[in-house]
Motif scaffolding. Sequence first.
Motif: not given
Length: 154
Positions: A108-114
């Motif tokens: 939700e913060m725009g951080l890449i998870m995968d």
Amino acid sequence: YTAKEVIGKNIKMLQPERIAREHDGYLKRYLETGVKAVIGTRRAIPGKRKDGTEFPAVISVYEIKTASTHQYIGYIEDQTEIKSLAEARAINTAALVGSADPFVTIDEMGLIMDGNPAVQRLFGYTVEEIKGKNVKMLMAEPHKSRHDGYLSRY
């Protein structure tokens, strides 16, 4: 089933025939030998609904002994939704990894998870290099500077 339909009946009525036919033998062996096959464990077995359809389930069986009684408590968990979600996740993962198009997932913060291998071909970064970083790093202007605003309005 309603409670009235099952109380006082053999539990094997909730099992497919191929499993139910073994049930009484397991119980008999336990009572004769004391060797527990199911009691105190969790097992994945199919359950059977009143209409005869099967569903994935996990059962747990516990024993209660008192001076005057010997009873068992069984818990059954319907795994239909969990199995469906796992299958969908496996399909999505296979599609993501095997796709020629680059994909990233973000929180939700725009951080890449995968991401998938195609990300490296297009952007030059390995997935490990971009995990935990803001996805806007992969964008050109004017979208890069506006991206966090897009997320806050989403």
